[in-house]
Scaffold this motif. Sequence first.
Motif, mmCIF file in Angstrom:
data_model
loop_
_atom_site.group_PDB
_atom_site.id
_atom_site.type_symbol
_atom_site.label_atom_id
_atom_site.label_comp_id
_atom_site.label_asym_id
_atom_site.label_seq_id
_atom_site.Cartn_x
_atom_site.Cartn_y
_atom_site.Cartn_z
ATOM 1 N N SER A 1 -47.885 -15.070 42.723
ATOM 2 C CA SER A 1 -49.277 -14.761 42.465
ATOM 3 C C SER A 1 -50.099 -15.601 43.608
ATOM 4 C CB SER A 1 -49.656 -15.135 41.084
ATOM 5 O OG SER A 1 -49.374 -16.693 40.943
ATOM 6 N N THR A 2 -51.314 -15.161 43.692
ATOM 7 C CA THR A 2 -52.378 -15.836 44.479
ATOM 8 C C THR A 2 -52.569 -17.146 44.046
ATOM 9 O OG1 THR A 2 -53.305 -13.756 45.493
ATOM 10 C CG2 THR A 2 -54.610 -15.828 45.584
ATOM 11 N N TYR A 3 -52.856 -17.303 42.542
ATOM 12 C CA TYR A 3 -53.065 -18.599 41.972
ATOM 13 C C TYR A 3 -52.140 -19.507 42.169
ATOM 14 C CZ TYR A 3 -55.351 -21.393 38.493
ATOM 15 O OH TYR A 3 -55.838 -22.585 38.203
ATOM 16 N N ALA A 4 -50.803 -19.388 42.170
ATOM 17 C CA ALA A 4 -49.570 -20.140 42.397
ATOM 18 C C ALA A 4 -49.828 -20.616 43.608
ATOM 19 C CB ALA A 4 -48.417 -19.258 41.991
ATOM 20 N N THR A 5 -50.001 -19.924 44.808
ATOM 21 C CA THR A 5 -50.023 -20.499 46.039
ATOM 22 C C THR A 5 -51.151 -21.419 46.411
ATOM 23 O OG1 THR A 5 -48.793 -18.369 47.127
ATOM 24 C CG2 THR A 5 -50.287 -19.868 48.558
ATOM 25 N N LYS A 6 -52.656 -20.921 45.524
ATOM 26 C CA LYS A 6 -53.726 -21.694 45.703
ATOM 27 C C LYS A 6 -53.304 -23.033 45.094
ATOM 28 C CE LYS A 6 -58.255 -21.942 43.799
ATOM 29 N NZ LYS A 6 -59.203 -20.945 42.957
ATOM 30 N N THR A 7 -52.659 -23.102 43.988
ATOM 31 C CA THR A 7 -52.481 -24.463 43.195
ATOM 32 C C THR A 7 -51.758 -25.443 43.994
ATOM 33 O OG1 THR A 7 -52.399 -23.371 41.075
ATOM 34 C CG2 THR A 7 -51.335 -25.373 41.175
ATOM 35 N N ILE A 8 -50.441 -24.641 44.736
ATOM 36 C CA ILE A 8 -49.799 -25.423 45.510
ATOM 37 C C ILE A 8 -50.598 -26.186 46.612
ATOM 38 C CG2 ILE A 8 -47.969 -25.471 47.403
ATOM 39 C CD1 ILE A 8 -46.266 -23.698 45.473
ATOM 40 N N PHE A 9 -51.316 -25.236 47.284
ATOM 41 C CA PHE A 9 -52.228 -25.700 48.406
ATOM 42 C C PHE A 9 -53.342 -26.903 47.856
ATOM 43 C CE2 PHE A 9 -56.418 -25.228 50.392
ATOM 44 C CZ PHE A 9 -56.256 -25.345 51.727
#
Length: 570
Positions: free
Chosen positions: A464-472
């Motif tokens: 998900s986009t939100y998962a990648t954004k959270t890692i970032f």
Amino acid sequence: MDTWVLWFLLLQSVVQYPQRVGDGLDEVTHLRMEASAKLQEEEKIRLELEVEQLALKQDVWAWGDLLCSALQLWQLWAGAGLLLLLLALCYGCRKRSSRRAEHQEANDGANGEIRNVDANEEGAVNEEVDVGNEGEEGEDNGVNGEENNNDAGNAQEVDNVAANEEGDVGNEVGNEVAIAANNNDVGNEVNFHDHADNIGRIVIQRIQWPVQDLQRGCDWTNLLMENYAFYFQRVLSDSFYPVLKRAIGVGSAFEGWSPREQDVVYQVLVPMTPPRGHSFHLELESAGQMHVRNFRIRVQQECTCGTGRRGKNRLCFLHHPKEELRSKQDPSLVDTLCTDSYLDVHKTARWFYQLVRAIWPALPQSHNWHLMPLPSRRSCQFKVTKGTESFHIEILFGVRQGDSDVFVSSQPREAYTSRTVWPETYAVAEMKFFKYIARRAPRDSLHLKCLQFFIRLQLGLGFSTYATKTIFMHLLSIIPAHEWRRRHFVRRLLDISESLRTCVQARCLSHFIVGNRRLPLEIRLPPDVLMASPCNLFHDLEMDPVAHSQAMSQYVDLHRWLKRILNNEQ
């Protein structure tokens, strides 16, 4: 003897003086006297000139001595300044060498920890395979064994990918990192930075970046919502509909990035407060499940007796007869936008869209732009177009939790959300975190390009986009802002990939807002959110082995695609 000669000559001149002389002799004498006077005058002039030249030479010599003294003094100060500069350079080189040594020690420790974590994860996977094979029998045992074997095989493949990450993603990156770590020479360090910057420039040129002017779209949307807010206040000032506050820009566009190339969505959240004679009460629906917190907004009528003059919309809903209320006063919020005394998202969205469409002709934007509604049940979406230019705007509604930056909003979190359910959203807090980073990042920082590129890379691969954004966001909070420049671009992309691999293997990705006590002080959280246990966004991978196996396989595909782009193998 000389004295007698002198007296003799004097006597002779006295004896001869009275004698008359002729005119010719007097003229000759006169001419001699004039010639003698001229000679004396010329001699006088010559002596005066010599005196002046001598004085001039003395002045020149004095100025020359002064200039020599000044030159010697300047040489003395220049030598002292050069000595101080050399001392400063030596001190800076020594300090930079010590910092580089500390950084190398920290990297060695971090790499050791990552290898230990990978080894532990691999051991855990193998242990899980053994337990699954021993605990199951018959056909179930075979199925579970096959799933676990696939899981372990994918884990091994992920480990191999991670082990070769530095070498495979361009030898120009891995080799230069090793050189920089072991090099103590300042000149070579500068060369490494120049080389890394050149690599970053080449990689950025390979990527086809979307042509977007997000700042202009955000400014245009903010101006539109300010114009709407003016009319909202006038139209709703004496009604029993929710009081609409100033819109807050949220989402990717207002954070400075966008995963889409063309259709950028400018998302805003409009906070709502209860109207006069009403109150909002947030009721937690899913207690104990911090990974999904849903609320209901119960609307309660309050007594307004004695709070103002009597007249239209001044009666108390609790203490006046219903017949009088129906004839002299507008309906209560409970009767208009609620279902069973709970605020209804669908009714609120429908009412808000009607309000937006009714006010639009009064706005200055309506003279040049065309408003086109878009279907949505839980928000108000529309496009405004002028020629070839257009903006896609989505308006969400929310109720603030206390005085914090956490809201319950109309935006759904799942495919289906009940019309009276308002999920908890941290969009405002996340937007404020991006603004916090932007104020401290250098002008040439590429942290947003790193996020935008990686999210576009993983679209369609299951993450998900939100998962990648959270890692970032986790990486932004631990990596200094000045280490997101062009020369760090490739390294930061690899950091995001490595963090994703670690989280997938561990089946755990902590939420960035919930339970995070290291956020900037300007981001305000409710006490229950601040003190909560970390929320796992990969909860489904923890509960479903099949989903975990698929996620590891998807990571392998993602990492291979990343390497192809970085190595220009497209």
